[in-house]
Design a protein around this motif. Structure first.
Motif, short mmCIF file in Angstrom:
data_model
loop_
_atom_site.label_atom_id
_atom_site.label_comp_id
_atom_site.label_asym_id
_atom_site.label_seq_id
_atom_site.Cartn_x
_atom_site.Cartn_y
_atom_site.Cartn_z
N MET A 1 0.84 -1.18 0.00
CA MET A 1 0.00 0.00 0.00
C MET A 1 0.89 1.25 0.00
O MET A 1 1.84 1.35 0.75
CB MET A 1 -0.90 -0.01 1.24
CG MET A 1 -1.90 1.11 1.24
SD MET A 1 -3.17 0.87 2.47
CE MET A 1 -2.82 2.26 3.51
N ILE A 2 0.52 2.19 -0.85
CA ILE A 2 1.26 3.45 -0.93
C ILE A 2 0.82 4.32 0.25
O ILE A 2 -0.37 4.53 0.46
CB ILE A 2 0.98 4.16 -2.26
CG1 ILE A 2 1.24 3.24 -3.46
CG2 ILE A 2 1.78 5.45 -2.36
CD1 ILE A 2 2.62 2.63 -3.51
N SER A 3 1.77 4.82 1.01
CA SER A 3 1.44 5.55 2.24
C SER A 3 1.08 7.00 1.98
O SER A 3 1.51 7.61 0.99
CB SER A 3 2.62 5.49 3.21
OG SER A 3 3.67 6.31 2.74
N GLU A 4 0.31 7.55 2.89
CA GLU A 4 -0.07 8.95 2.82
C GLU A 4 1.17 9.84 2.88
O GLU A 4 1.25 10.87 2.20
CB GLU A 4 -1.02 9.28 3.98
CG GLU A 4 -1.51 10.70 3.98
CD GLU A 4 -2.47 10.99 5.11
OE1 GLU A 4 -2.94 12.13 5.18
OE2 GLU A 4 -2.77 10.09 5.93
N THR A 5 2.16 9.44 3.65
CA THR A 5 3.41 10.20 3.76
C THR A 5 4.09 10.30 2.40
O THR A 5 4.56 11.38 2.01
CB THR A 5 4.36 9.52 4.77
OG1 THR A 5 3.67 9.40 6.01
CG2 THR A 5 5.64 10.30 4.95
N THR A 6 4.14 9.21 1.66
CA THR A 6 4.75 9.22 0.33
C THR A 6 3.97 10.13 -0.60
O THR A 6 4.56 10.92 -1.36
CB THR A 6 4.81 7.79 -0.24
OG1 THR A 6 5.62 6.99 0.62
CG2 THR A 6 5.39 7.77 -1.64
N ILE A 7 2.66 10.05 -0.57
CA ILE A 7 1.82 10.89 -1.42
C ILE A 7 2.04 12.36 -1.09
O ILE A 7 2.23 13.18 -2.00
CB ILE A 7 0.33 10.50 -1.26
CG1 ILE A 7 0.10 9.06 -1.72
CG2 ILE A 7 -0.57 11.47 -2.04
CD1 ILE A 7 -1.21 8.46 -1.26
N GLU A 8 2.04 12.71 0.18
CA GLU A 8 2.24 14.10 0.58
C GLU A 8 3.62 14.61 0.19
O GLU A 8 3.77 15.75 -0.25
CB GLU A 8 2.02 14.25 2.09
CG GLU A 8 0.56 14.12 2.47
CD GLU A 8 0.32 14.13 3.97
OE1 GLU A 8 1.30 14.16 4.76
OE2 GLU A 8 -0.86 14.10 4.36
N ARG A 9 4.64 13.76 0.34
CA ARG A 9 6.00 14.14 -0.04
C ARG A 9 6.08 14.39 -1.55
O ARG A 9 6.66 15.38 -2.01
CB ARG A 9 6.99 13.06 0.39
CG ARG A 9 8.44 13.39 0.11
CD ARG A 9 9.41 12.33 0.62
NE ARG A 9 9.12 11.01 0.06
CZ ARG A 9 8.79 9.94 0.78
NH1 ARG A 9 8.73 10.00 2.09
NH2 ARG A 9 8.55 8.78 0.20
N THR A 10 5.47 13.51 -2.33
CA THR A 10 5.46 13.66 -3.79
C THR A 10 4.71 14.91 -4.19
O THR A 10 5.17 15.68 -5.04
CB THR A 10 4.82 12.41 -4.44
OG1 THR A 10 5.56 11.25 -4.05
CG2 THR A 10 4.80 12.52 -5.95
#
Length: 152
Positions: A1-10
C-alpha cells in the motif's frame, strides 16, 4: 500500500518544482506511454482545460508515489487500462446514493486507500480553484482509479 506520507512528499515536491514539471511529465510519458495516451486521448476532451491539467497532475502524483515505494513499475498496456476502466465503470454504475457514497465500494475493494483518498480530496475540494465540475467527477474519479489499478 502506498502511504499517505509518500503521497504528501510527492505532492509537495511537485508543487514546489514548477520549472521541472515539464520534465516530470515527459519522464512519465516515456516510462508509461500507454497510460499517457489514455490520460490525453479524446475522451478527456469533455473536461475543462483546468480539469485536464489537474487530471495529469494527479496522475503524475500517483505514478511518482508508486515509483517511490515500488521501484521498477512495469509499463502498463492498453489492455490493462481497458480492463481496469471497464471494471471501475461497472462498480460506479452499481453504486447508489450521493457521489461520496458511490465511492465507498472502491475503498472497500482496494488496498490503496490513501491514493483513493487523495483523488477523493481533489474531487471534493472546497477552495474553488481546483474544483472539478459535478459532471466531470465520475469520469475523473474512474480515470484516476484506473491509473491506480494499473500501476499497483
Amino acid at each position: 500500500m502506498i502511504s499517505e506520507t509518500t503521497i504528501e512528499r510527492t505532492l509537495a515536491r511537485l508543487e514546489n518544482a514548477s520549472e521541472d514539471y515539464e520534465t516530470e511529465i515527459r519522464d512519465f510519458a516515456e516510462s508509461q506511454p500507454e497510460l499517457m495516451e489514455y490520460l490525453t486521448n479524446e475522451d478527456v476532451e469533455a473536461f475543462t482545460e483546468r480539469e485536464r491539467e489537474l487530471l495529469l497532475f494527479a496522475a503524475l502524483v500517483i505514478f511518482q508515489s508508486v515509483e517511490d515505494e515500488k521501484s521498477g513499475v512495469p509499463e502498463v498496456s492498453g489492455e490493462q487500462i481497458a480492463a481496469a476502466e471497464e471494471s471501475n465503470y461497472e462498480t460506479m454504475g452499481e453504486a447508489k446514493g450521493s457521489f461520496r457514497d458511490r465511492l465507498n465500494p472502491f475503498f472497500e475493494q482496494s488496498r490503496e486507500e490513501d491514493l483513493l483518498a487523495f483523488v477523493e480530496d481533489l474531487l471534493l475540494a472546497e477552495d474553488g480553484e481546483d474544483e472539478i465540475s459535478r459532471e466531470a467527477r465520475e469520469p475523473f474519479f474512474v480515470t484516476l482509479k484506473t491509473v491506480i489499478d494499473t500501476l499497483t
